[in-house]
Design a protein around this motif. Structure first.
Motif, PDB file in Angstrom:
ATOM      1  N   THR A 110      27.193  53.880  38.478  1.00 49.26           N
ATOM      2  CA  THR A 110      27.536  52.864  37.081  1.00 49.26           C
ATOM      3  C   THR A 110      27.932  51.855  38.063  1.00 49.26           C
ATOM      4  O   THR A 110      28.405  51.174  36.962  1.00 49.26           O
ATOM      5  N   ALA A 111      28.263  51.658  38.999  1.00 49.63           N
ATOM      6  CA  ALA A 111      28.805  50.189  39.379  1.00 49.63           C
ATOM      7  C   ALA A 111      27.389  49.733  40.217  1.00 49.63           C
ATOM      8  O   ALA A 111      26.191  49.519  40.264  1.00 49.63           O
ATOM      9  N   CYS A 112      28.062  47.859  40.807  1.00 46.20           N
ATOM     10  CA  CYS A 112      27.025  47.216  40.797  1.00 46.20           C
ATOM     11  C   CYS A 112      27.479  46.542  42.267  1.00 46.20           C
ATOM     12  O   CYS A 112      28.546  46.821  42.918  1.00 46.20           O
ATOM     13  N   VAL A 113      27.000  45.981  43.269  1.00 46.10           N
ATOM     14  CA  VAL A 113      26.832  45.456  44.314  1.00 46.10           C
ATOM     15  C   VAL A 113      26.864  43.452  44.489  1.00 46.10           C
ATOM     16  O   VAL A 113      25.997  42.915  43.390  1.00 46.10           O
ATOM     17  N   ALA A 114      27.657  43.022  44.683  1.00 51.18           N
ATOM     18  CA  ALA A 114      27.926  41.700  44.708  1.00 51.18           C
ATOM     19  C   ALA A 114      27.615  41.117  46.801  1.00 51.18           C
ATOM     20  O   ALA A 114      27.699  42.200  47.201  1.00 51.18           O
ATOM     21  N   LEU A 115      27.051  40.412  46.379  1.00 53.58           N
ATOM     22  CA  LEU A 115      26.527  39.687  48.112  1.00 53.58           C
ATOM     23  C   LEU A 115      27.568  39.444  48.551  1.00 53.58           C
ATOM     24  O   LEU A 115      28.605  38.352  48.203  1.00 53.58           O
ATOM     25  N   SER A 116      28.602  39.957  49.690  1.00 54.59           N
ATOM     26  CA  SER A 116      29.865  39.019  50.276  1.00 54.59           C
ATOM     27  C   SER A 116      29.575  37.811  50.701  1.00 54.59           C
ATOM     28  O   SER A 116      29.339  38.077  52.054  1.00 54.59           O
ATOM     29  N   LEU A 117      29.997  36.485  50.342  1.00 51.39           N
ATOM     30  CA  LEU A 117      30.576  35.734  51.741  1.00 51.39           C
ATOM     31  C   LEU A 117      31.079  34.564  51.997  1.00 51.39           C
ATOM     32  O   LEU A 117      31.607  34.472  50.951  1.00 51.39           O
ATOM     33  N   GLY A 118      31.729  34.760  53.089  1.00 55.57           N
ATOM     34  CA  GLY A 118      32.351  33.583  53.387  1.00 55.57           C
ATOM     35  C   GLY A 118      32.593  32.163  53.541  1.00 55.57           C
ATOM     36  O   GLY A 118      31.404  31.795  53.829  1.00 55.57           O
ATOM     37  N   PRO A 119      33.615  31.661  53.861  1.00 58.13           N
ATOM     38  CA  PRO A 119      33.255  30.310  53.925  1.00 58.13           C
ATOM     39  C   PRO A 119      32.500  29.892  55.692  1.00 58.13           C
ATOM     40  O   PRO A 119      32.560  31.029  55.893  1.00 58.13           O
ATOM     41  N   GLU A 129      39.711  30.088  57.394  1.00 57.30           N
ATOM     42  CA  GLU A 129      39.441  29.724  56.042  1.00 57.30           C
ATOM     43  C   GLU A 129      40.567  29.384  55.978  1.00 57.30           C
ATOM     44  O   GLU A 129      40.670  29.310  54.342  1.00 57.30           O
ATOM     45  N   TYR A 130      42.123  30.075  56.484  1.00 53.82           N
ATOM     46  CA  TYR A 130      43.406  30.255  56.382  1.00 53.82           C
ATOM     47  C   TYR A 130      43.814  28.643  56.498  1.00 53.82           C
ATOM     48  O   TYR A 130      45.076  28.031  55.894  1.00 53.82           O
ATOM     49  N   SER A 131      42.968  27.986  57.398  1.00 48.88           N
ATOM     50  CA  SER A 131      43.893  26.423  57.515  1.00 48.88           C
ATOM     51  C   SER A 131      42.436  25.483  57.199  1.00 48.88           C
ATOM     52  O   SER A 131      43.788  24.196  56.134  1.00 48.88           O
ATOM     53  N   GLU A 171      33.749  33.699  49.170  1.00 45.32           N
ATOM     54  CA  GLU A 171      35.200  34.124  49.523  1.00 45.32           C
ATOM     55  C   GLU A 171      36.023  33.690  49.973  1.00 45.32           C
ATOM     56  O   GLU A 171      35.541  32.860  51.079  1.00 45.32           O
ATOM     57  N   THR A 172      37.875  33.114  49.932  1.00 40.69           N
ATOM     58  CA  THR A 172      38.375  32.798  50.676  1.00 40.69           C
ATOM     59  C   THR A 172      38.030  31.319  50.841  1.00 40.69           C
ATOM     60  O   THR A 172      38.315  30.412  52.398  1.00 40.69           O
ATOM     61  N   VAL A 173      37.533  30.201  50.015  1.00 45.50           N
ATOM     62  CA  VAL A 173      37.166  28.695  49.559  1.00 45.50           C
ATOM     63  C   VAL A 173      38.888  28.221  50.145  1.00 45.50           C
ATOM     64  O   VAL A 173      39.737  28.202  49.082  1.00 45.50           O
ATOM     65  N   PRO A 174      39.101  27.458  51.647  1.00 46.92           N
ATOM     66  CA  PRO A 174      40.122  26.606  51.123  1.00 46.92           C
ATOM     67  C   PRO A 174      39.858  25.453  50.874  1.00 46.92           C
ATOM     68  O   PRO A 174      40.324  24.704  51.406  1.00 46.92           O
ATOM     69  N   ARG A 175      39.206  24.493  50.713  1.00 43.48           N
ATOM     70  CA  ARG A 175      38.857  23.125  50.842  1.00 43.48           C
ATOM     71  C   ARG A 175      38.045  23.016  49.584  1.00 43.48           C
ATOM     72  O   ARG A 175      36.736  23.338  49.293  1.00 43.48           O
ATOM     73  N   ILE A 176      38.012  22.012  48.679  1.00 42.23           N
ATOM     74  CA  ILE A 176      37.925  21.161  47.433  1.00 42.23           C
ATOM     75  C   ILE A 176      35.567  21.206  47.897  1.00 42.23           C
ATOM     76  O   ILE A 176      35.552  21.202  46.817  1.00 42.23           O
TER      77      ILE A 176
END
Length: 315
Positions: A110-119, A129-131, A171-176
């Motif tokens: 019953t679950a679904c998949v999300a395509l994970s993409l970092g910055p 990504e933390y700075s 995910e984990t996007v650090p900048r405008i």
């Protein structure tokens, strides 16, 4: 009176794949594994499958693919016995397809998949990504737009991609400027012109979650929450508005106040007539006890004050 049928459902998302691989399966990441969790697609897909199945067995409602650190740069730096000179762009596709297949097989029915993409920062060495401190070639909206569009193009040839992934997670996007670039990476086009495998026309719902790693309530680039939410949702930046906005890789103690600040900023946009519908809120903070992630060593460390408290409870 509002009935239960009117309540917005809460969906559970997996998280901490890399940490789970380290803690539960003895996997080690270092400078020789720039793809991080995605490295197992090359050398140990069975372990990756078992770890993701752990989340599927819970079960979570949304399972992220092991593609957060995927980039042309990371594949080119990945040198193994089978790929002593790294992996060229032309050789990346089978590993991306495998990542989605593993997530499909690991999730509950019953679950679904999300395509994970970092910055972009996740592709740097050490990761940033933390700075949010990016190189001069990736320091503007247009430069980051080119990078994100190019990375999305890696996934385009995957068969039935739009039907195999229910969401795209940035995910984990650090900048405008990177938030704006991600939104611009999705463009509208007439349905007759759309490829059945295209991810960039906004047909797949996407979310953008940001990171607030410091002691204050700003992004690493110094942007305050009002600016963040405006970049996430204001239609002036792009005609494509995220399905969800959120926060990840942030100390859990900061989440209640950040959620209040997000809510106030969204309300202001709605009051100004700049919001057609309410976005979904996506939250997956750090599940730590105050430890800080070292992007150079790829390990968690307790801050000095916490170590002192542990060593001397009466100090």
């Amino acid at each position: 009176m509002t009935g239960n049928d009117d309540l917005i459902p809460v969906l559970f998302l997996d998280g901490g794949l890399g940490t789970s691989l380290e803690d539960n399966y003895g996997v080690k990441f270092d400078e020789h594994t720039p793809l991080w969790s995605s490295h197992l697609l090359l050398n140990d897909p069975d372990t990756l499958r078992a770890c993701q199945k752990d989340f599927g067995n819970i079960p979570v409602d949304i399972l992220l693919t092991a593609t957060y650190q995927v980039s042309v740069e990371a594949f080119s730096r990945t040198k193994t016995a089978d790929y002593p000179n790294g992996i060229r762009r032309s050789g990346i596709l089978p590993f991306l397809d495998l990542a989605i297949s593993i997530a499909e097989g690991a999730k509950a029915s019953t679950a679904c998949v999300a395509l994970s993409l970092g910055p972009y920062g996740a592709s740097m060495i050490p990761s940033q990504e933390y700075s949010g401190r990016y190189d001069a070639e990736h320091d503007s909206v247009d430069q980051l737009l080119d990078w994100h569009r190019d990375r999305l193009q890696l996934f385009q040839p995957i068969g039935r991609l739009r039907y195999r992934t229910s969401y795209i997670a940035f995910e984990t996007v650090p900048r405008i400027d990177e938030i704006k670039a991600i939104r611009k990476a999705f463009s509208c086009a007439p349905s007759s012109d759309r490829s059945p495998t295209c991810t960039t026309y906004g047909d797949v719902p996407f979310w953008i979650s940001c990171v607030f790693p410091g002691d204050d309530y700003t992004l690493p680039d110094g942007s305050v929450v009002d600016q963040v939410v405006d970049a996430l949702l204001n239609p002036v930046h792009s005609e494509n508005v995220p399905w969800g906005i959120g926060i990840n890789c942030t100390k859990i103690a900061k989440i209640p106040e950040l959620v209040r600040m997000y809510e106030s900023a969204v309300s202001r946009l709605a009051s100004a007539g700049q919001l057609k519908e309410q976005p979904t809120l996506v939250l997956y903070p750090d599940g730590t006890n105050g430890e800080v992630y070292d992007t150079t060593t790829k390990t968690w460390h307790a801050p000095a004050s916490q170590q002192a408290s542990t060593d001397d409870p009466f100090g």
